[in-house]
Scaffold this active site. Structure first.
Site, short mmCIF file in Angstrom:
data_model
loop_
_atom_site.label_atom_id
_atom_site.label_comp_id
_atom_site.label_asym_id
_atom_site.label_seq_id
_atom_site.Cartn_x
_atom_site.Cartn_y
_atom_site.Cartn_z
N CYS A 194 0.82 -1.23 0.00
CA CYS A 194 0.00 0.00 0.00
C CYS A 194 0.85 1.27 0.00
O CYS A 194 0.34 2.35 -0.31
CB CYS A 194 -0.96 0.00 1.18
SG CYS A 194 -2.10 -1.39 1.12
N HIS B 118 -3.34 7.34 2.43
CA HIS B 118 -3.72 6.01 1.96
C HIS B 118 -5.11 5.69 2.49
O HIS B 118 -5.41 5.94 3.65
CB HIS B 118 -2.70 4.99 2.45
CG HIS B 118 -3.12 3.58 2.19
ND1 HIS B 118 -3.56 3.17 0.96
CD2 HIS B 118 -3.19 2.49 3.00
CE1 HIS B 118 -3.88 1.88 1.03
NE2 HIS B 118 -3.67 1.46 2.26
N ASN C 284 -9.97 0.01 -0.11
CA ASN C 284 -8.50 0.09 -0.11
C ASN C 284 -7.98 -0.51 -1.42
O ASN C 284 -8.06 -1.72 -1.63
CB ASN C 284 -7.97 -0.69 1.10
CG ASN C 284 -6.45 -0.65 1.20
OD1 ASN C 284 -5.76 -0.25 0.25
ND2 ASN C 284 -5.93 -1.08 2.32
#
Ligand code: COA
Length: 322
Positions: free
Chosen positions: A113, A249, A279
């Site tokens: 990520c 994020h 996500n």
């Protein structure tokens, strides 16, 4: 002093949307539980024949269009992905061929990520040192392919997508600093146990999917993101008031809120897309950045802080003047 400035952004989300209501038909959960605990309402999922390179190409073309330049003028391509089409060649080389940018260096970066923040930090150094004048940086993921769709603790959280930026060398301020970190001791809190080299037990297919200790990851993410923001501000002798936009994020709305609270930053200055995108791993930061740019919230000359946290653990930030 030469800076790397963002001259175009782009994003792409696959057409197919899976809502929390769709997921509650498949696993023992409820749409309300997912929304309350994560802030996620829906996610986009790539079609069976749609790959990370396909998503990356769409996002890259939109970023090139926004920059008003052709692919053959690029002299660096960096793609952040955890879910590439193939073991090799890289996604970066595949989109290089499709964009006609033959000859320039093109490679993938894997920091889960945090991948896009890593890729942007790397590309910034190429541009600042004069090794590249124009760089394309992409985050692209088909995370749905490494999810166990019977595991309610992970399948609710992720989605597919891609985001991209074009950087250009400029005397005007652009990227001000980047801060990249990792601590490999936390491998087993968030990982895919199977791999090309380690292989996996064919009778235990869930080794090929994301495994996560969610609440431990949550606490670590909040602590670490607070620290990286402090580090970035102090490296630039700035206070949080100087930040016009935080582009974090997009893992969980509660993590975004906790980070903003640590900074004393109102949520009205945080770009949050987690509700609609979930996500998307390495794609989440550039997708959120593109949303903020295209809807007119992020304006030229404003100070923008990008930050991310991911498996490894890896974490990092980029502070820039847009
Ligand atoms: N639906 C219903 N119940 C669920 C559930 C789901 N989808 N997933 C877990 N639960 C249950 C658990 O089994 C547990 O039940 P128990 O108390 O009977 O054991 C309970 O809910 C609480 O679980 P917990 O894991 O403590 O919940 P949480 O509040 O921490 O929320 C996450 C779970 C995954 C949403 C949260 O931990 C999170 O977002 N973590 C970070 C994940 C992340 O960001 N990963 C990527 C980082 S890049």
């Amino acid at each position: 002093m030469s800076y790397a400035r963002i001259i175009g952004t782009g994003g792409y989300l696959p057409e197919h949307i899976v809502t929390n209501f769709d997921i509650e038909q498949k696993v023992d959960t409820s749409a309300e539980w997912i929304f309350e605990r994560t802030g996620i309402e829906q996610r986009h999922i790539a079609a069976p024949d749609e790959t990370a390179a396909d998503l990356a190409e769409h996002a890259a073309r939109r970023a090139l269009d926004a920059a008003g330049i052709d692919g053959d003028t690029l002299d660096l391509i960096v793609v952040a992905t955890t879910t590439p089409d193939h073991v090799f060649p890289s996604v970066a080389t595949q989109i290089q061929a499709r964009l006609g940018a033959y000859g320039c260096p093109a490679f993938d970066v894997q920091a889960v990520c945090t991948g896009f923040v890593y890729a942007l930090g790397i590309a910034d150094k190429f541009v600042r040192t004069g090794s590249a004048r124009r760089a394309l940086v992409v985050g692209s993921e088909t995370f749905s392919r490494i999810l166990d769709w019977t595991d309610r603790t992970t399948c609710i959280l992720f989605g597919d997508g891609a985001g991209a930026v074009v950087l250009e060398a400029s005397e005007e301020p652009g990227i001000l600093s980047s801060h990249l970190h990792a601590d490999g001791r936390y491998k087993e809190l968030l990982w895919v146990p199977a791999g090309v080299s380690s292989g996996y037990d064919q009778t235990c297919l869930n080794q090929a999917y994301v495994a996560m200790r969610g609440s431990e990851v949550f606490k670590m993410a909040v602590r670490t993101l607070g620290r990286i923001v402090d580090e970035t501000l102090s490296a630039n002798q700035m206070t949080a008031e100087a930040i016009d936009w935080l582009v974090p994020h997009q893992a969980n709305e509660r993590i975004l809120v906790a980070t903003a609270r640590q900074l004393n930053l109102p949520m009205s200055r945080v770009i949050s897309t987690v509700r609609y995108h979930a996500n998307t791993s390495a794609a989440s930061v550039p997708l959120a950045l593109d949303v903020g740019v295209r809807d007119g919230r992020i304006q030229p000359g404003q100070t923008v802080l990008l930050e991310a946290f991911g498996g490894g653990f890896t974490w990092g930030s980029v502070l820039l003047t847009y």
